[in-house]
Motif scaffolding. Structure first.
Motif, PDB file in Angstrom:
ATOM      1  N   ILE A 142       0.840  -1.196  -0.073  1.00  0.00           N
ATOM      2  CA  ILE A 142      -0.091  -0.066   0.107  1.00  0.00           C
ATOM      3  C   ILE A 142       0.809   1.219   0.119  1.00  0.00           C
ATOM      4  CG2 ILE A 142      -1.778   1.203   1.429  1.00  0.00           C
ATOM      5  CD1 ILE A 142      -2.353  -1.489   2.626  1.00  0.00           C
ATOM      6  N   ARG A 143       0.149   2.283  -0.668  1.00  0.00           N
ATOM      7  CA  ARG A 143       0.926   3.802  -0.689  1.00  0.00           C
ATOM      8  C   ARG A 143       0.310   4.315   0.740  1.00  0.00           C
ATOM      9  NH1 ARG A 143       1.957   8.418  -4.941  1.00  0.00           N
ATOM     10  NH2 ARG A 143       3.236   9.522  -3.532  1.00  0.00           N
ATOM     11  N   TYR A 144       1.022   4.917   1.378  1.00  0.00           N
ATOM     12  CA  TYR A 144       0.534   5.948   2.415  1.00  0.00           C
ATOM     13  C   TYR A 144       1.060   7.465   2.514  1.00  0.00           C
ATOM     14  CZ  TYR A 144       0.480   1.368   4.678  1.00  0.00           C
ATOM     15  OH  TYR A 144       0.200  -0.175   4.977  1.00  0.00           O
ATOM     16  N   TRP A 145       0.226   8.281   2.827  1.00  0.00           N
ATOM     17  CA  TRP A 145       0.239   9.668   3.005  1.00  0.00           C
ATOM     18  C   TRP A 145       0.247  10.402   4.504  1.00  0.00           C
ATOM     19  CZ3 TRP A 145      -1.996   6.939  -0.704  1.00  0.00           C
ATOM     20  CH2 TRP A 145      -1.370   7.247  -2.233  1.00  0.00           C
ATOM     21  N   SER A 146       0.774  11.547   4.685  1.00  0.00           N
ATOM     22  CA  SER A 146       0.598  12.030   6.210  1.00  0.00           C
ATOM     23  C   SER A 146      -0.815  12.793   6.159  1.00  0.00           C
ATOM     24  CB  SER A 146       1.696  13.143   6.138  1.00  0.00           C
ATOM     25  OG  SER A 146       1.613  14.264   5.218  1.00  0.00           O
ATOM     26  N   THR A 147      -1.313  13.222   4.629  1.00  0.00           N
ATOM     27  CA  THR A 147      -2.548  14.059   4.480  1.00  0.00           C
ATOM     28  C   THR A 147      -2.631  15.564   5.008  1.00  0.00           C
ATOM     29  OG1 THR A 147      -3.982  13.484   6.272  1.00  0.00           O
ATOM     30  CG2 THR A 147      -3.843  11.990   4.619  1.00  0.00           C
ATOM     31  N   GLU A 184       9.815   3.268   0.755  1.00  0.00           N
ATOM     32  CA  GLU A 184      10.534   4.619   0.561  1.00  0.00           C
ATOM     33  C   GLU A 184       9.695   5.625   1.082  1.00  0.00           C
ATOM     34  OE1 GLU A 184      10.788   4.856  -3.885  1.00  0.00           O
ATOM     35  OE2 GLU A 184      12.560   3.689  -3.669  1.00  0.00           O
ATOM     36  N   PHE A 185      10.375   6.587   1.813  1.00  0.00           N
ATOM     37  CA  PHE A 185       9.887   7.727   2.535  1.00  0.00           C
ATOM     38  C   PHE A 185      10.165   8.906   1.624  1.00  0.00           C
ATOM     39  CE2 PHE A 185       9.606  11.333   5.528  1.00  0.00           C
ATOM     40  CZ  PHE A 185       8.551  10.787   6.427  1.00  0.00           C
ATOM     41  N   SER A 186       9.091   9.779   1.389  1.00  0.00           N
ATOM     42  CA  SER A 186       9.272  10.667   0.561  1.00  0.00           C
ATOM     43  C   SER A 186       8.672  11.933   0.958  1.00  0.00           C
ATOM     44  CB  SER A 186       9.015  10.335  -0.986  1.00  0.00           C
ATOM     45  OG  SER A 186       7.901   9.949  -1.068  1.00  0.00           O
ATOM     46  N   ILE A 187       9.214  13.129   0.352  1.00  0.00           N
ATOM     47  CA  ILE A 187       8.607  14.473   0.842  1.00  0.00           C
ATOM     48  C   ILE A 187       8.125  15.286  -0.420  1.00  0.00           C
ATOM     49  CG2 ILE A 187       9.499  16.641   1.444  1.00  0.00           C
ATOM     50  CD1 ILE A 187      11.295  15.359   3.271  1.00  0.00           C
ATOM     51  N   GLN A 188       7.014  16.014  -0.161  1.00  0.00           N
ATOM     52  CA  GLN A 188       6.359  16.688  -1.193  1.00  0.00           C
ATOM     53  C   GLN A 188       6.443  18.284  -0.857  1.00  0.00           C
ATOM     54  OE1 GLN A 188       1.980  16.421  -1.779  1.00  0.00           O
ATOM     55  NE2 GLN A 188       2.152  16.690  -3.763  1.00  0.00           N
ATOM     56  N   LYS A 189       6.980  19.072  -1.587  1.00  0.00           N
ATOM     57  CA  LYS A 189       6.944  20.405  -1.281  1.00  0.00           C
ATOM     58  C   LYS A 189       5.690  21.428  -1.682  1.00  0.00           C
ATOM     59  CE  LYS A 189       9.799  24.608  -2.308  1.00  0.00           C
ATOM     60  NZ  LYS A 189      10.910  24.854  -3.151  1.00  0.00           N
ATOM     61  N   ARG A 190       5.341  22.235  -0.792  1.00  0.00           N
ATOM     62  CA  ARG A 190       3.963  23.020  -1.199  1.00  0.00           C
ATOM     63  C   ARG A 190       4.538  24.212  -2.082  1.00  0.00           C
ATOM     64  NH1 ARG A 190       1.363  27.449   2.350  1.00  0.00           N
ATOM     65  NH2 ARG A 190      -0.799  27.377   1.828  1.00  0.00           N
ATOM     66  N   CYS A 193       9.081  -0.010  -2.448  1.00  0.00           N
ATOM     67  CA  CYS A 193      10.368   0.495  -2.964  1.00  0.00           C
ATOM     68  C   CYS A 193      10.163   0.245  -4.501  1.00  0.00           C
ATOM     69  CB  CYS A 193      11.529  -0.305  -2.534  1.00  0.00           C
ATOM     70  SG  CYS A 193      12.212   0.253  -0.713  1.00  0.00           S
ATOM     71  N   SER A 194      10.644   1.119  -5.468  1.00  0.00           N
ATOM     72  CA  SER A 194      10.515   0.792  -6.880  1.00  0.00           C
ATOM     73  C   SER A 194      11.134  -0.485  -6.885  1.00  0.00           C
ATOM     74  CB  SER A 194      10.960   1.994  -7.731  1.00  0.00           C
ATOM     75  OG  SER A 194      11.979   2.351  -7.049  1.00  0.00           O
ATOM     76  N   PRO A 211       5.954  17.041  -7.466  1.00  0.00           N
ATOM     77  CA  PRO A 211       6.206  15.424  -7.208  1.00  0.00           C
ATOM     78  C   PRO A 211       6.843  15.117  -5.835  1.00  0.00           C
ATOM     79  CG  PRO A 211       7.923  16.302  -8.825  1.00  0.00           C
ATOM     80  CD  PRO A 211       6.854  17.280  -8.530  1.00  0.00           C
ATOM     81  N   PHE A 212       6.613  14.059  -5.224  1.00  0.00           N
ATOM     82  CA  PHE A 212       7.396  13.722  -4.116  1.00  0.00           C
ATOM     83  C   PHE A 212       9.025  13.296  -4.471  1.00  0.00           C
ATOM     84  CE2 PHE A 212       3.069  13.235  -2.443  1.00  0.00           C
ATOM     85  CZ  PHE A 212       3.289  13.317  -1.043  1.00  0.00           C
ATOM     86  N   HIS A 213       9.815  13.493  -3.691  1.00  0.00           N
ATOM     87  CA  HIS A 213      11.234  13.090  -3.578  1.00  0.00           C
ATOM     88  C   HIS A 213      11.505  12.163  -2.388  1.00  0.00           C
ATOM     89  CE1 HIS A 213      12.093  16.408  -6.360  1.00  0.00           C
ATOM     90  NE2 HIS A 213      10.867  17.051  -5.788  1.00  0.00           N
ATOM     91  N   THR A 214      12.215  11.191  -2.911  1.00  0.00           N
ATOM     92  CA  THR A 214      12.659  10.158  -1.728  1.00  0.00           C
ATOM     93  C   THR A 214      13.731  10.577  -1.055  1.00  0.00           C
ATOM     94  OG1 THR A 214      11.976   8.563  -3.153  1.00  0.00           O
ATOM     95  CG2 THR A 214      13.177   7.727  -1.388  1.00  0.00           C
TER      96      THR A 214
END
Ligand code: HEM
Length: 337
Positions: free
Chosen positions: A186-191, A243-249, A211-212, A270-273
């Motif tokens: 599953i993919r998860y998000w902080s929301t 993989e833990f990734s970050i999306q910038k506002r 992980c890809s 996009p999210f960056h790992t």
């Protein structure tokens, strides 16, 4: 019958949160109602979590911060490459039967982190994620409205009330609740959003993804424990990689801080790992391991200042998670992990 129930609910209506409430009053009412709901539904004599009550398993993991991270993301935990011990909890939001549609949760606790935290115990960073990128309500007022309706058994009125409709919530829940074959696929998000850095110049959301290049994990034995069975089948065969990734506002107008029901578009930002989670084979389903899993507590405010939770939805969570966790674990120390 359904129509009669609908009409009845609409006419009686749910209690609404339309009247202005300050955050302190709102949190006090939330805490009191959450405690009543928790006390009213013990499972095997244990007071369950208000949300994400069914533990699928708690697992030890390694959280490895990558060397090749964009400079702008090198803040707090991500400032330097390194490896940390982590504890993960996988859970079902509302169902005890894993074969039912539901939202799944992933909570991450990272140990050995340098620096004072905003709340809780120094040296620990928590991240909480759900299996859908938006929450079904946008504001804490709507969340309180939902809690009132749940407690007063007026859920239909909450969603369909013509004077205070939450049709968008119904639509998000319809899309978010799903049958899953494994918590590891599953993919998860902080929301909700979080600060990145020491000032308010950057806000981000988090995501955790398989992980890809990893193959589809094995399914479990069909039935009410099929998700923990799938976790076991996977770990009997191989380690798990996430993989833990970050999306910038990047576009504040389309990426609100104060509406948790809005997805920040990935084609725009996009999210960056930035890190990899690795779970080695381990016995997570013994009675002792499951009992310990019930005792663990997470809080978005158990965090370095560089990852401070943002927005009022996150603001109210500091107190409600602490209060709910105290109620569940008051026989044991809060930090009994
Ligand atoms: C006002 C908004 C919210 C309230 C009042 C709320 C309330 C709660 C409460 C009371 C718990 C149980 C805590 C415990 O017993 O230790 C919980 C657990 C949880 N919530 Fe929320 N929640 C909110 C928003 C969110 C959001 C936006 C997310 C998105 C990721 C989320 C994800 C989770 C997860 C993953 C858990 C399980 C934590 C664990 O593993 O112990 N919640 N929530």
């Amino acid at each position: 019958m359904l129509v009669a129930t609908l009409v009845g609910s609409i006419l009686t209506g749910t209690a609404t949160a339309d009247e202005p409430v300050n955050t302190e009053q709102l949190v006090a009412e939330m805490n009191q109602r959450i405690a009543t709901i928790m006390r009213s539904s013990p499972i095997d004599g244990v007071i369950p979590r208000f949300n994400q009550a069914k533990s699928l398993g708690c697992l030890d993991a390694t959280f490895r911060v990558h060397e090749s991270i964009n400079n702008e993301f090198r803040q707090g935990l991500f400032a330097q490459p390194g490896s940390y011990r982590a504890r993960l909890r996988f859970a079902n939001a509302s169902q005890q039967d894993d074969s039912e549609k539901d939202i799944r949760g992933l909570s991450i606790k990272i140990f050995g982190v340098k620096g004072e935290t905003l709340w809780g115990e120094s040296g620990i960073q928590d991240f909480l994620l759900n299996s859908y990128p938006a929450l079904f309500v946008g504001t804490p007022e709507d969340f309180l409205d939902f809690i009132r309706a749940r407690q007063e058994d007026k859920m239909v009125g909450f969603f369909i009330n013509p004077f205070d409709s939450h049709l968008k919530s119904l639509w998000i829940l319809f899309k978010a609740r799903a049958v899953h074959s494994s918590p590891f696929s599953i993919r998860y998000w902080s929301t909700t959003p979080y600060r990145l850095g020491t000032d308010d110049s950057m806000a981000v959301k988090y995501s955790v993804t398989p992980c890809s290049g990893t193959s589809e994990p094995p399914a479990g034995q069909p039935g009410k424990d099929q998700l923990s069975s799938a976790m076991k089948a996977h770990l009997d065969r191989a380690p798990v990689c996430l993989e833990f990734s970050i999306q910038k506002r990047t576009h504040p107008g389309d990426m609100p801080i104060e509406d948790a029901s809005v997805i920040w578009a990935e084609d725009v930002s996009p999210f960056h790992t930035v890190a990899t989670l690795t779970i080695q084979p381990q016995a997570f389903d013994t009675p002792e391991a499951l009992a310990a899993c019930e005792k663990i507590s997470f809080n978005p405010w158990q965090s370095l200042p560089e990852h401070q939770p943002l927005g009022r939805m996150n603001e109210v969570r500091r107190e409600t998670y602490f209060s709910a966790s105290q109620l569940r674990t008051k026989e044991a120390p809060l930090t009994n992990w």
